[in-house]
Design a protein around this motif. Structure first.
Motif, mmCIF file in Angstrom:
data_model
loop_
_atom_site.group_PDB
_atom_site.id
_atom_site.type_symbol
_atom_site.label_atom_id
_atom_site.label_comp_id
_atom_site.label_asym_id
_atom_site.label_seq_id
_atom_site.Cartn_x
_atom_site.Cartn_y
_atom_site.Cartn_z
ATOM 1 N N LEU A 49 15.554 30.754 -20.504
ATOM 2 C CA LEU A 49 16.313 31.518 -19.512
ATOM 3 C C LEU A 49 16.638 30.653 -18.305
ATOM 4 O O LEU A 49 17.778 30.647 -17.810
ATOM 5 N N LEU A 50 15.659 29.889 -17.821
ATOM 6 C CA LEU A 50 15.888 29.026 -16.663
ATOM 7 C C LEU A 50 16.889 27.922 -16.991
ATOM 8 O O LEU A 50 17.726 27.564 -16.158
ATOM 9 N N ALA A 51 16.794 27.374 -18.192
ATOM 10 C CA ALA A 51 17.746 26.323 -18.587
ATOM 11 C C ALA A 51 19.164 26.870 -18.657
ATOM 12 O O ALA A 51 20.125 26.195 -18.255
ATOM 13 N N TRP A 52 19.302 28.090 -19.169
ATOM 14 C CA TRP A 52 20.636 28.701 -19.233
ATOM 15 C C TRP A 52 21.176 28.946 -17.824
ATOM 16 O O TRP A 52 22.344 28.676 -17.543
ATOM 17 N N PRO A 306 9.531 39.343 -24.142
ATOM 18 C CA PRO A 306 10.204 39.023 -25.402
ATOM 19 C C PRO A 306 10.583 37.555 -25.496
ATOM 20 O O PRO A 306 10.831 36.886 -24.487
ATOM 21 N N PHE A 307 10.649 37.079 -26.718
ATOM 22 C CA PHE A 307 10.993 35.690 -27.018
ATOM 23 C C PHE A 307 12.507 35.571 -27.126
ATOM 24 O O PHE A 307 13.138 36.236 -27.937
ATOM 25 N N PHE A 308 13.087 34.711 -26.299
ATOM 26 C CA PHE A 308 14.524 34.459 -26.328
ATOM 27 C C PHE A 308 14.784 33.049 -26.843
ATOM 28 O O PHE A 308 14.080 32.097 -26.455
ATOM 29 N N HIS A 309 15.775 32.908 -27.675
ATOM 30 C CA HIS A 309 16.191 31.569 -28.101
ATOM 31 C C HIS A 309 17.606 31.646 -28.655
ATOM 32 O O HIS A 309 18.088 32.714 -29.044
ATOM 33 N N PHE A 310 18.248 30.494 -28.642
ATOM 34 C CA PHE A 310 19.598 30.383 -29.195
ATOM 35 C C PHE A 310 19.497 29.811 -30.610
ATOM 36 O O PHE A 310 18.757 28.851 -30.856
ATOM 37 N N LEU A 311 20.229 30.418 -31.529
ATOM 38 C CA LEU A 311 20.210 29.984 -32.916
ATOM 39 C C LEU A 311 21.452 29.162 -33.231
ATOM 40 O O LEU A 311 22.567 29.550 -32.877
ATOM 41 N N PRO A 312 21.292 28.044 -33.895
ATOM 42 C CA PRO A 312 22.448 27.239 -34.292
ATOM 43 C C PRO A 312 23.006 27.705 -35.630
ATOM 44 O O PRO A 312 22.497 28.637 -36.260
ATOM 45 N N GLY A 313 24.044 27.042 -36.051
ATOM 46 C CA GLY A 313 24.558 27.239 -37.401
ATOM 47 C C GLY A 313 25.126 28.614 -37.658
ATOM 48 O O GLY A 313 25.840 29.188 -36.842
ATOM 49 N N ARG A 314 24.751 29.196 -38.788
ATOM 50 C CA ARG A 314 25.409 30.413 -39.246
ATOM 51 C C ARG A 314 25.055 31.642 -38.409
ATOM 52 O O ARG A 314 25.728 32.673 -38.517
ATOM 53 N N ILE A 329 19.091 40.195 -16.825
ATOM 54 C CA ILE A 329 17.819 39.901 -16.177
ATOM 55 C C ILE A 329 18.048 39.253 -14.820
ATOM 56 O O ILE A 329 17.421 39.631 -13.813
ATOM 57 N N LEU A 330 18.945 38.276 -14.749
ATOM 58 C CA LEU A 330 19.238 37.627 -13.463
ATOM 59 C C LEU A 330 19.816 38.631 -12.472
ATOM 60 O O LEU A 330 19.473 38.623 -11.280
#
Length: 357
Positions: A49-52, A306-314, A329-330
């Motif tokens: 979240l902070l990186a985004w 909750p666990f947030f992450h970005f998924l690559p690919g499909r 959230i922000l």
């Protein structure tokens, strides 16, 4: 004991150095958000979240000052918000960290600094309490009963009907929960009596509600993320097994299209899930839910971390859903702090409560 202490000390030093570097790089000005973390409480969990924020809303990232517990509030005028980013419920993994977090929250209260997801409310997300609180608010959940008396459980199943699940009342199951015995399904009385309850810190028995979709025989789990009155779909997972999780979920063009359609609009159960959020007294929380064969909603779990992450690919098509959650959230953090949120957040924000659901 000495080795454990030294290991914790090394982790604390590494984490403190990491936080100091991040603060030097990103944080500036007054009216900051005090982010309290703990070296034993998954301190880097929300860094995506902070990186985004750093990449897309740097003026917002500049407010988040990272600090480790134990922590004294030495300059209260600097802070406009307190964020205890600690794995729920804190008292389950460290009573000491819980006391430290409570002291910091009390200090913030004395100086009029609001807190988002107060630590004393996180226990509302334990299985037994969450099910009871949401059910009292008219939200359908499985019945859940803490196993305080092992003999009574083995004799009566605490009034629950088979099949049931046995798991820890606190925390959230990982990807290997079934293999590691974190979640045990009992279809017979003999299986229930054979469960090794000693492996659980605080075991709870939970009613198993059948949610297999009669259309295709598959199981679907929906996730909705609430941030105050705003909320949005986060993902749909489909599996052949009743224990639906990220690992092993099915993928096809039809499932992708179904998931994308769910993510594209407001969650159809937005109003219901907001009612659940208010019943728990939480500000930021993710809900996992499903539909029974008659099409009725069953809310499985509430997760304030909750666990947030970005998924690559499909599965990269899910990126906008993660960004909506981050923006919500922000936005919530700025609103609770009484500060104007960066205008650019409107690009991603979901509609607040009261919008068509």
């Amino acid at each position: 004991m000495a080795a454990r202490f030294l290991g914790s000390l090394r982790r604390r030093i590494r984490c403190a150095m990491h936080d100091a570097a991040a603060n030097r790089r990103h944080v500036r000005g007054e009216q900051r958000f005090l982010v309290a973390r703990h070296v034993d409480g998954r301190p880097r969990f929300n860094e995506v979240l902070l990186a985004w924020a750093a990449a897309h809303v740097p003026e917002a990232r500049a407010r988040y000052e990272l600090r480790l517990l134990p922590l004294a509030l030495r300059d209260p005028a600097r802070y406009a918000l307190h964020l205890p980013w600690l794995q729920d419920p804190v008292e389950a993994w460290s009573p000491r960290a819980y006391r430290q977090a409570l002291r910091l929250t009390a200090a913030c209260d004395r100086h009029g600094i609001p807190t988002v997801n107060r630590v004393e409310r996180l226990a509302a997300a334990t299985k037994s309490r969450a099910c009871a609180l949401m059910a009292a608010a008219g939200v359908r959940t499985p019945r859940a009963a803490p196993i305080d008396d092992a003999d009574l459980f083995r004799r009566t199943l605490l009034g629950l009907e088979l099949p049931i699940l046995v798991r820890d009342d606190a925390g959230h199951a990982g990807p290997d929960a079934l293999e590691d015995g974190e979640v045990v399904r009992c279809d017979t009385l003999a299986e229930a009596r054979a469960v090794d309850l000693a492996r659980f810190a605080r075991p709870v028995a939970i009613e198993f509600v059948e949610t297999r979709d009669p259309r295709d025989g598959l199981y679907r789990k929906y996730r909705y993320v609430a941030a105050g009155d705003r909320g949005a779909p986060h993902h749909l997972q489909v599996m052949q097994h009743w224990f639906v999780q990220g690992r092993g979920q099915l993928y096809s063009e039809a499932i992708r299209d179904e998931d994308a359609a769910y993510l594209a609009g407001p969650d159809p159960n937005h109003a219901l899930l907001q009612r659940a959020r208010r019943a728990l007294g939480l500000d930021v929380v993710a809900f996992d839910y499903a539909y029974d064969p008659e099409g009725r909603v069953v809310v499985w779990e509430a997760n304030p971390f909750p666990f947030f992450h970005f998924l690559p690919g499909r599965r990269a098509y899910r990126t906008p859903a993660v960004e909506r959650a981050f923006a919500a959230i922000l936005q919530l953090h700025h609103e609770r702090a009484g500060l104007p949120a960066p205008e650019v957040l409107r690009r991603w924000l979901p509609e607040p409560a009261g919008a068509p659901a």
